[in-house]
Design a protein around this motif. Structure first.
Motif, mmCIF file in Angstrom:
data_model
loop_
_atom_site.group_PDB
_atom_site.id
_atom_site.type_symbol
_atom_site.label_atom_id
_atom_site.label_comp_id
_atom_site.label_asym_id
_atom_site.label_seq_id
_atom_site.Cartn_x
_atom_site.Cartn_y
_atom_site.Cartn_z
ATOM 1 N N ASP A 132 0.853 -1.190 0.000
ATOM 2 C CA ASP A 132 0.000 0.000 0.000
ATOM 3 C C ASP A 132 0.887 1.239 0.000
ATOM 4 O OD1 ASP A 132 -2.837 1.167 0.455
ATOM 5 O OD2 ASP A 132 -1.611 2.156 1.991
ATOM 6 N N GLU A 133 0.758 2.054 -1.045
ATOM 7 C CA GLU A 133 1.614 3.231 -1.191
ATOM 8 C C GLU A 133 1.395 4.239 -0.075
ATOM 9 O OE1 GLU A 133 1.574 5.146 -4.947
ATOM 10 O OE2 GLU A 133 1.929 3.302 -6.094
ATOM 11 N N SER A 134 0.132 4.429 0.351
ATOM 12 C CA SER A 134 -0.169 5.456 1.347
ATOM 13 C C SER A 134 0.536 5.178 2.668
ATOM 14 C CB SER A 134 -1.684 5.553 1.564
ATOM 15 O OG SER A 134 -2.188 4.330 2.084
ATOM 16 N N ASP A 135 0.768 3.881 2.969
ATOM 17 C CA ASP A 135 1.479 3.515 4.196
ATOM 18 C C ASP A 135 2.964 3.249 3.951
ATOM 19 O OD1 ASP A 135 -0.483 3.717 6.168
ATOM 20 O OD2 ASP A 135 -1.276 1.714 5.735
ATOM 21 N N GLY A 159 -3.613 -9.371 -2.201
ATOM 22 C CA GLY A 159 -4.809 -8.700 -1.689
ATOM 23 C C GLY A 159 -4.549 -7.244 -1.355
ATOM 24 N N SER A 160 -5.608 -6.470 -1.368
ATOM 25 C CA SER A 160 -5.503 -5.031 -1.095
ATOM 26 C C SER A 160 -5.353 -4.778 0.409
ATOM 27 C CB SER A 160 -6.781 -4.330 -1.580
ATOM 28 O OG SER A 160 -7.891 -4.778 -0.802
ATOM 29 N N LYS A 161 -5.137 -3.511 0.753
ATOM 30 C CA LYS A 161 -5.061 -3.125 2.165
ATOM 31 C C LYS A 161 -6.372 -3.463 2.865
ATOM 32 C CE LYS A 161 -4.470 0.932 5.139
ATOM 33 N NZ LYS A 161 -4.192 2.396 5.186
ATOM 34 N N LYS A 162 -7.504 -3.265 2.186
ATOM 35 C CA LYS A 162 -8.818 -3.556 2.772
ATOM 36 C C LYS A 162 -8.935 -5.028 3.155
ATOM 37 C CE LYS A 162 -13.729 -3.694 1.452
ATOM 38 N NZ LYS A 162 -13.855 -5.142 1.310
ATOM 39 N N ASP A 163 -8.440 -5.921 2.310
ATOM 40 C CA ASP A 163 -8.598 -7.355 2.546
ATOM 41 C C ASP A 163 -7.419 -7.990 3.280
ATOM 42 O OD1 ASP A 163 -11.134 -7.609 1.315
ATOM 43 O OD2 ASP A 163 -10.185 -7.630 -0.674
ATOM 44 N N ASN A 164 -6.242 -7.433 3.132
ATOM 45 C CA ASN A 164 -5.053 -8.143 3.627
ATOM 46 C C ASN A 164 -4.132 -7.307 4.512
ATOM 47 O OD1 ASN A 164 -5.741 -10.016 1.110
ATOM 48 N ND2 ASN A 164 -4.418 -11.151 2.520
ATOM 49 N N PHE A 165 -4.702 -6.299 5.152
ATOM 50 C CA PHE A 165 -3.960 -5.586 6.195
ATOM 51 C C PHE A 165 -4.914 -5.440 7.358
ATOM 52 C CE2 PHE A 165 -1.914 -2.228 8.557
ATOM 53 C CZ PHE A 165 -0.565 -2.511 8.400
ATOM 54 N N TRP A 166 -4.639 -6.164 8.439
ATOM 55 C CA TRP A 166 -5.596 -6.245 9.556
ATOM 56 C C TRP A 166 -5.287 -5.182 10.609
ATOM 57 C CZ3 TRP A 166 -6.608 -6.815 14.680
ATOM 58 C CH2 TRP A 166 -7.897 -7.255 15.022
ATOM 59 N N SER A 222 -2.033 9.783 14.407
ATOM 60 C CA SER A 222 -1.720 10.563 13.209
ATOM 61 C C SER A 222 -1.864 9.749 11.929
ATOM 62 C CB SER A 222 -0.275 11.075 13.311
ATOM 63 O OG SER A 222 0.635 9.972 13.347
ATOM 64 N N GLY A 223 -2.012 8.437 12.069
ATOM 65 C CA GLY A 223 -2.079 7.545 10.914
ATOM 66 C C GLY A 223 -0.760 6.881 10.597
ATOM 67 N N LYS A 224 0.295 7.359 11.238
ATOM 68 C CA LYS A 224 1.633 6.818 10.980
ATOM 69 C C LYS A 224 1.776 5.410 11.551
ATOM 70 C CE LYS A 224 6.504 7.803 12.001
ATOM 71 N NZ LYS A 224 7.423 8.676 12.771
ATOM 72 N N LEU A 225 2.521 4.554 10.847
ATOM 73 C CA LEU A 225 2.826 3.203 11.329
ATOM 74 C C LEU A 225 4.200 3.200 11.987
ATOM 75 C CD1 LEU A 225 1.664 0.889 8.391
ATOM 76 C CD2 LEU A 225 0.533 1.243 10.577
ATOM 77 N N VAL A 226 4.249 2.649 13.203
ATOM 78 C CA VAL A 226 5.516 2.524 13.927
ATOM 79 C C VAL A 226 5.755 1.036 14.195
ATOM 80 C CG1 VAL A 226 6.738 3.084 16.049
ATOM 81 C CG2 VAL A 226 5.216 4.779 15.006
ATOM 82 N N SER A 227 6.957 0.556 13.949
ATOM 83 C CA SER A 227 7.258 -0.865 14.177
ATOM 84 C C SER A 227 7.187 -1.201 15.661
ATOM 85 C CB SER A 227 8.647 -1.203 13.640
ATOM 86 O OG SER A 227 8.688 -1.085 12.237
ATOM 87 N N LEU A 228 6.598 -2.341 15.965
ATOM 88 C CA LEU A 228 6.541 -2.813 17.344
ATOM 89 C C LEU A 228 7.889 -3.413 17.742
ATOM 90 C CD1 LEU A 228 3.056 -4.603 17.286
ATOM 91 C CD2 LEU A 228 3.608 -2.510 18.536
ATOM 92 N N PRO A 229 8.195 -3.413 19.035
ATOM 93 C CA PRO A 229 9.480 -3.989 19.472
ATOM 94 C C PRO A 229 9.549 -5.497 19.250
ATOM 95 C CG PRO A 229 8.122 -3.334 21.351
ATOM 96 C CD PRO A 229 7.471 -2.773 20.144
ATOM 97 N N ALA A 230 8.387 -6.168 19.217
ATOM 98 C CA ALA A 230 8.365 -7.613 18.955
ATOM 99 C C ALA A 230 7.292 -7.917 17.922
ATOM 100 C CB ALA A 230 8.098 -8.381 20.248
ATOM 101 N N LYS A 231 7.495 -9.010 17.193
ATOM 102 C CA LYS A 231 6.512 -9.406 16.177
ATOM 103 C C LYS A 231 5.653 -10.542 16.710
ATOM 104 C CE LYS A 231 9.460 -8.014 12.316
ATOM 105 N NZ LYS A 231 10.170 -8.436 11.082
ATOM 106 N N HIS A 232 4.368 -10.469 16.377
ATOM 107 C CA HIS A 232 3.409 -11.437 16.921
ATOM 108 C C HIS A 232 2.580 -12.066 15.805
ATOM 109 C CE1 HIS A 232 4.379 -9.335 20.638
ATOM 110 N NE2 HIS A 232 3.966 -8.207 20.092
ATOM 111 N N VAL A 233 2.009 -13.225 16.124
ATOM 112 C CA VAL A 233 1.067 -13.895 15.221
ATOM 113 C C VAL A 233 -0.286 -13.947 15.897
ATOM 114 C CG1 VAL A 233 0.428 -16.093 14.153
ATOM 115 C CG2 VAL A 233 2.797 -15.281 14.048
ATOM 116 N N ASP A 234 -1.332 -13.631 15.133
ATOM 117 C CA ASP A 234 -2.712 -13.655 15.632
ATOM 118 C C ASP A 234 -3.560 -14.268 14.524
ATOM 119 O OD1 ASP A 234 -5.387 -13.045 16.128
ATOM 120 O OD2 ASP A 234 -5.130 -10.901 15.751
ATOM 121 N N THR A 235 -4.035 -15.487 14.721
ATOM 122 C CA THR A 235 -4.850 -16.111 13.673
ATOM 123 C C THR A 235 -6.285 -16.287 14.144
ATOM 124 O OG1 THR A 235 -4.806 -18.506 14.131
ATOM 125 C CG2 THR A 235 -2.784 -17.518 13.239
#
Length: 875
Positions: A132-135, A159-166, A222-235
Motif C-alpha cells: 500500500d503506497e499510502s502507508d 490482496g488489497s489493504k482492505k482485505d489483507n492488512f488487519w 496521526s495515521g503513521k505506522l511505527v514498528s513494534l518492538p516484537a513481532k506477533h502472530v494472531d490467527t
C-alpha cells in the motif's frame, strides 16, 4: 466429524505444537472504552500486544466467543440472508507473542487443514498483502515465499489493504495478513470461472476460513505506522464456516451447530424449513440471534436501554420481530430454544448450563414486553393509515417514529404498507436515520492525540500501591489530550499509583497531584486496557518532575465501606434466599452500594430485615479481613472463592474473606481492615430490573446513621401531629380511612352537580351543519366531565360535546363526538383536542370518539371551547 469433535481436533493440534490452551474470555468487554464486545479472538490479548500486560505464555490457542453487531465489524444485516455471516460466532485461533512468526504460522495452518482435517488442497487458495503506497508498505514477499514452498503460485493471490492488512481499530497493533479461502462450488461451476477470480468477491461458496495476521506495527493517531518492538502472530478461523466445510454442507446453518435449533424453531412455529426463502431467513435469524443473546446474558450482560445492553435488546427484538412477521408467532418463541442451545454447547461453555434458568426467564420477559410494544405500534400504524385520506405514501418521519419508538425495522413498516397498497418514503426515513446516527456519532466522538512519552516505563508501568497507601511519590510516564464534544481533558499514566481505577463495580478514586505550589485535581481514575489512566482538566506546568499523589481519603473510606458491605450482603442473601443467588452487577461509590442479583421473586420485608440483621451482626463482630494476594486461580477456586460470571480473571488472583466460612470472593477492589469500620448497614430499596434479576440499594456508616436519624425524626414529627398517640399506625390508618370517605363524598357531590346541569345544557344546544353542538365550562374535574358527556350521549344522536373545567389550579378539556358524526363529517375527538389544548397551554389525545387534555392556563378554557366550535363549523 461433529462440530464438537472439530473444535477438539484444533485444540489438540496446537497443544502438540506447545501452545497453552486458554478458556474463552467473556463476550462482553469491561475496562476497554474502545470496544463493547469481543469481536475477534485477539481482544483478550490486546494488552499483551500493547505492552500493558506481561506475557505468561509465548504460544496460546483457544476457541473464543465473538459478537459482531456494532462499530467497524458489523455483520448484523447479512445474518440469515447469506450462508456464512453470524452475530455470535466462535473464533478458533493460535497466537505467538514474540515467538514464532510467518513461517510456522503458515506451515501449521496448512498442516492442520490438509493433514488433520483432510481438506483437499485443490480447493484452497491463499492471499498475501499486496502492499500500500499510502502507508509506504510493499508486497509481503516473505509470506509469499513461504506459501510458494507449499502451494503452486497460481493459488497465491495478492490482496488489497482492505482485505489483507488487519487493524484492530483506528489506532493500535496491526499488520499484514494472509487468508486461506476455500472453493466449495461444484465442478461445473469451477470450469466456468476459476476459484481465484472469486476470492474476496462475496461469493457464498468461495469463502475465507482462516486469517493469519502478522502483527508488526502500531497505528498512531496521526495515521503513521511505527514498528513494534516484537513481532506477533494472531490467527482467527471461523468455527461455523470450518464445520460447514468438514460436514460438506452448502450453508453454515445446515451443520449440527444450527440444525437442532432450526428444527426446534420449525416445530414450535409449525413452519417447515427449506420451503420458502422468506421463512427460511426468519428461522436462520432467530437461531443465530438466540445464541448471541444467550451467551451475552450468561456473561452478565442483561438487555437494557444503554450501551451493550441496548445492543443485546436490539438483537433479541430483531429475532422476535422475524418470528412475529414471517412465522406468524405472537407468543414468546426464542426463550423456548434455550434448552436446546444448552444441550448443544453447555459442555464446552459451562456458563450456559449454570445460567440456563436465568437466560430463559430474561429472554421470555423481554419477548413479552416487545410483543406488547409491537401490538401498540401496529395500532398506531392503523390509526395513521386511517387518516391518510387518499394519500398512498407513509411519510419517512412516521416510519422513523415507528422505528425509534416501537422498534419497527423499515422492512416491517414497508411490509405492512404493501398489504394496504401503500408505499413508504424510504428516502425520508433514511434521512432521519442518518441524522440520528450523526447525533450519536457526535455525542460519542473522541479526538485522541498520540501518547506523549515523558519517562520510559521500564518494567514498573502503572504499579498499583493503593491497597497499602493513599499517597505516593510518582512520575508521569506519558500523557495525551482527549477532546470530546463537551470538553477537553488529559489522561496521565504514572509509574506507580495509589489511585484505584474503576473496575469490578467500584468507582475510580479522586484526589490530587502536587509539586511545589502547583496542585492539580485528579477528577477520575479509569482502567483502559490494563492501564490506570488518571483524568485531569489541565496538564502540569512541567510533567517531567516528581509529584506527590494523594487520594481523596474520605471518598475512598466511604467507597471501601460500601464495597466490603457488598461482600457481606452477597453472603447474607445466599443464606436467606438460597444458593441460586449470584451477583449480576454492582456499583460501589461513596454514597451507596447497588447490587444486582439473580432471584425470581420480590423480597419480603421479613427477608430484607433478615439480611440486614445478618450483615449488622457481622459488622458488630468486627471480623478482620483475610486477604490473599497473587495466588493461583486454581488454588482460589479450591478454597471455595466465588468467581463472577462475565469477569475475566488472570491465572493469579486476589481473594478477600470476612470469615472464610461466610464470605470468600475473588476481588480486586479496596476493603476495610475489619468489618466494624462499616458502623451499620441498611437496605433502602429492593426491586426488579429484569426477569429474574433484582436490585438492592444499601448504605453504610455515616449515610446509614443519617438515614436512621431521618426515620426517627419523621416518626417523632408524626407523633406530635397526633398528640403523641401510642399507636401511630392505627391513628394514620384512621385518618386515611376518613379521608377516603370524604373523597368519595366529594366525588359524589361533584357528579351530582355536573349531572344537574345536563338538561339545561341539552336545552341550550346549538345546531352546526346539521348536528348538535354543546360547549360549556362546568364545575368539577375530569371524572365529572366524563360522566356528564356519557350522560348526554344517551339523549342525543348527532352531536359534538366539549366541556372545560378548572381543578386544583389547572385547566382540563373533554371532547366527545358521536360515531355517525365522525364518519360523516370527519370530526375526530383526538385531533380536535390537540388543537384546542394549545389554548390552555397543554396537550392531550385520545380516540376518534372521546379525548381529553390538561393544561396550565385556566384562562384559556373559553378560547379552547370556541376553537372546537370553529373547527366544527369548518368540517
Amino acid at each position: 466429524m461433529t462440530s464438537a469433535e472439530i473444535r477438539n481436533t484444533f485444540l489438540e493440534f496446537f497443544t502438540s505444537k506447545q501452545h497453552q490452551i486458554v478458556p474463552s474470555a467473556p463476550m462482553v468487554i469491561k475496562n476497554d472504552p474502545t470496544l463493547m464486545f469481543t469481536n475477534a479472538g485477539m481482544n483478550q490479548f490486546k494488552d499483551i500486544f500493547l505492552g500493558n500486560s506481561p506475557m505468561q505464555y509465548s504460544r496460546i490457542a483457544d476457541s473464543q466467543k465473538c459478537l459482531r453487531v456494532s462499530g467497524k465489524h458489523n455483520d448484523l444485516e447479512e445474518v440469515g440472508r447469506d450462508t456464512y455471516h453470524h452475530t455470535m460466532f466462535e473464533m478458533l485461533g493460535n497466537w505467538s507473542f514474540g515467538d514464532y512468526f510467518k513461517k510456522e504460522a503458515i506451515a501449521w495452518a496448512w498442516e492442520y487443514l490438509t493433514d488433520v482435517l483432510k481438506i483437499n488442497p485443490e480447493l484452497l487458495y491463499v492471499t498475501v498483502f499486496g502492499g500500500d503506497e499510502s502507508d509506504g508498505l510493499g508486497i509481503d514477499q516473505e509470506a509469499y515465499d513461504f506459501w510458494k514452498a507449499i502451494v503452486p503460485e497460481d493459488k497465491i493471490i495478492y490482496g488489497s489493504k482492505k482485505d489483507n492488512f488487519w487493524e484492530m481499530g483506528d489506532t493500535g497493533p496491526c499488520g499484514p495478513c494472509s487468508e486461506i479461502h476455500i472453493d466449495l462450488r461444484d465442478d461445473a461451476e469451477k470450469k466456468e470461472i476459476a476459484g481465484r477470480d472469486l476470492v474476496n468477491e462475496d461469493h457464498p461458496e468461495v469463502i475465507e476460513i482462516w486469517n493469519l495476521v502478522f502483527i508488526e506495527f502500531n497505528r498512531m493517531a496521526s495515521g503513521k505506522l511505527v514498528s513494534l518492538p516484537a513481532k506477533h502472530v494472531d490467527t482467527g478461523m471461523g468455527f461455523e464456516r470450518l464445520t460447514r466445510v468438514i460436514q460438506h454442507k452448502k450453508s453454515n446453518y445446515d451443520t449440527d451447530v444450527f440444525m437442532p435449533l432450526i428444527n426446534e424453531i420449525a416445530r414450535l412455529s409449525n413452519v417447515a424449513y427449506g420451503k420458502s426463502e422468506e421463512t427460511d431467513i426468519a428461522i436462520r435469524v432467530i437461531a443465530d440471534h438466540l445464541r448471541a443473546v444467550a451467551f451475552a446474558i450468561a456473561d452478565g450482560q442483561l438487555p437494557s436501554n444503554a450501551k451493550a445492553g441496548y445492543v443485546i435488546r436490539r438483537i433479541l427484538r430483531r429475532a422476535v420481530r422475524y418470528a412475529f412477521t414471517f412465522l406468524n408467532v405472537e407468543e414468546p418463541l426464542v426463550s423456548q430454544l434455550v434448552s436446546v442451545l444448552v444441550k448443544q454447547m453447555g459442555d464446552f461453555y459451562p456458563e450456559l448450563k449454570s445460567q440456563a434458568d436465568l437466560i430463559q426467564k430474561v429472554i421470555r420477559e423481554e419477548e413479552l414486553s416487545f410483543l406488547r410494544t409491537l401490538h401498540q405500534g401496529i395500532q398506531k400504524f392503523e390509526n395513521y393509515v386511517a387518516k391518510l385520506d387518499g394519500n398512498k405514501t407513509i411519510s419517512g418521519d412516521f416510519a422513523f417514529e415507528l422505528y425509534d419508538t416501537f422498534g419497527f425495522p423499515i422492512d416491517l413498516t414497508s411490509l405492512m404498507a404493501s398489504e394496504k397498497n401503500l408505499e413508504v418514503d424510504i428516502n425520508g426515513f433514511n434521512k432521519q436515520l442518518e441524522a440520528q446516527k450523526n447525533r450519536s456519532r457526535q455525542a460519542a466522538a473522541k479526538d485522541l492525540d498520540d501518547w506523549v512519552v515523558v519517562h520510559e516505563s521500564g518494567d514498573e508501568e502503572s504499579v498499583f500501591s493503593g491497597y497499602d497507601s493513599l499517597s505516593e511519590d510518582i512520575r508521569i510516564l506519558r500523557y495525551r489530550r482527549v477532546k470530546t464534544k463537551k470538553a477537553e481533558h488529559f489522561q496521565l499514566v504514572f509509574d506507580r499509583t495509589p489511585f484505584y481505577a474503576e473496575s469490578g463495580g467500584q468507582v475510580g478514586d479522586r484526589g490530587w497531584i502536587s509539586y511545589g505550589d502547583e496542585r492539580i485535581a485528579i477528577i477520575d481514575t479509569q482502567k483502559e486496557n490494563n492501564l490506570s489512566v488518571h483524568i485531569v482538566s489541565k496538564l502540569p506546568a512541567d510533567p517531567a518532575v516528581t509529584f506527590k499523589a494523594e487520594v481523596d481519603a474520605y471518598k475512598r473510606l466511604m467507597t471501601t465501606n460500601n464495597h466490603s458491605a457488598t461482600h457481606l450482603m452477597h453472603a447474607a442473601l445466599k443464606e436467606v434466599l438460597g444458593d441460586h443467588v449470584e451477583q449480576k452487577g454492582s456499583l460501589v461509590n461513596e454514597e451507596y452500594l447497588r447490587f444486582d442479583f439473580s432471584h425470581f421473586a420480590k423480597m419480603t420485608a421479613e427477608e430484607i430485615r433478615k439480611v440486614e440483621h445478618i450483615v449488622n451482626r457481622r459488622i458488630r463482630k468486627n471480623i478482620a479481613i483475610d486477604e490473599k494476594r497473587d495466588i493461583p486461580m486454581d488454588e482460589a477456586i479450591e478454597m471455595g472463592a466465588t468467581a463472577l460470571f462475565g469477569e475475566k480473571y488472570g491465572d493469579r488472583v486476589r481473594v478477600i474473606a470476612f470469615d472464610p466460612e461466610f464470605s470468600l470472593e475473588l476481588c480486586g477492589g479496596t476493603h476495610v481492615p475489619a468489618t466494624g469500620q462499616l458502623g451499620s448497614f441498611r437496605i433502602i430499596s429492593e426491586g426488579a430490573i429484569a426477569a429474574g434479576i433484582r436490585r438492592i440499594e444499601a448504605i453504610t456508616a455515616d449515610k446509614a446513621e443519617a438515614y436512621m436519624d431521618e426515620q426517627v425524626d419523621t416518626v417523632q414529627n408524626v407523633k406530635t401531629l397526633f398528640k403523641n398517640q401510642k399507636d401511630i399506625v392505627k391513628a394514620v390508618q384512621q385518618l386515611i380511612d376518613q379521608n377516603s370517605i370524604l373523597q368519595k363524598e366529594t366525588e359524589r357531590l361533584h357528579k351530582e352537580k355536573a349531572l344537574a346541569v345536563k338538561d339545561d345544557l341539552i336545552k341550550a344546544k346549538e345546531q352546526i351543519n346539521g348536528f348538535d353542538f354543546i360547549g360549556s365550562k362546568i364545575d368539577g374535574d375530569a371524572q365529572a366531565a366524563k360522566d356528564l358527556a356519557f350522560a348526554i350521549k344517551g339523549k342525543l344522536k348527532n352531536f359534538l360535546l366539549v366541556f372545560g373545567y378548572e381543578s386544583n389550579g389547572k385547566a382540563g378539556l373533554t371532547i366527545m363526538v358521536s360515531e355517525n358524526l365522525s364518519k360523516e363529517k370527519g370530526l375526530n375527538a383526538g385531533q380536535l383536542i390537540r388543537e384546542a389544548a394549545k389554548e390552555i397551554k397543554g396537550g392531550g389525545g385520545g380516540q376518534p370518539h372521546f379525548a381529553s387534555a390538561g393544561g396550565k392556563d385556566p384562562n384559556g378554557i373559553e378560547a379552547a371551547i370556541a376553537k372546537v366550535k370553529e373547527l366544527a363549523e369548518k368540517a
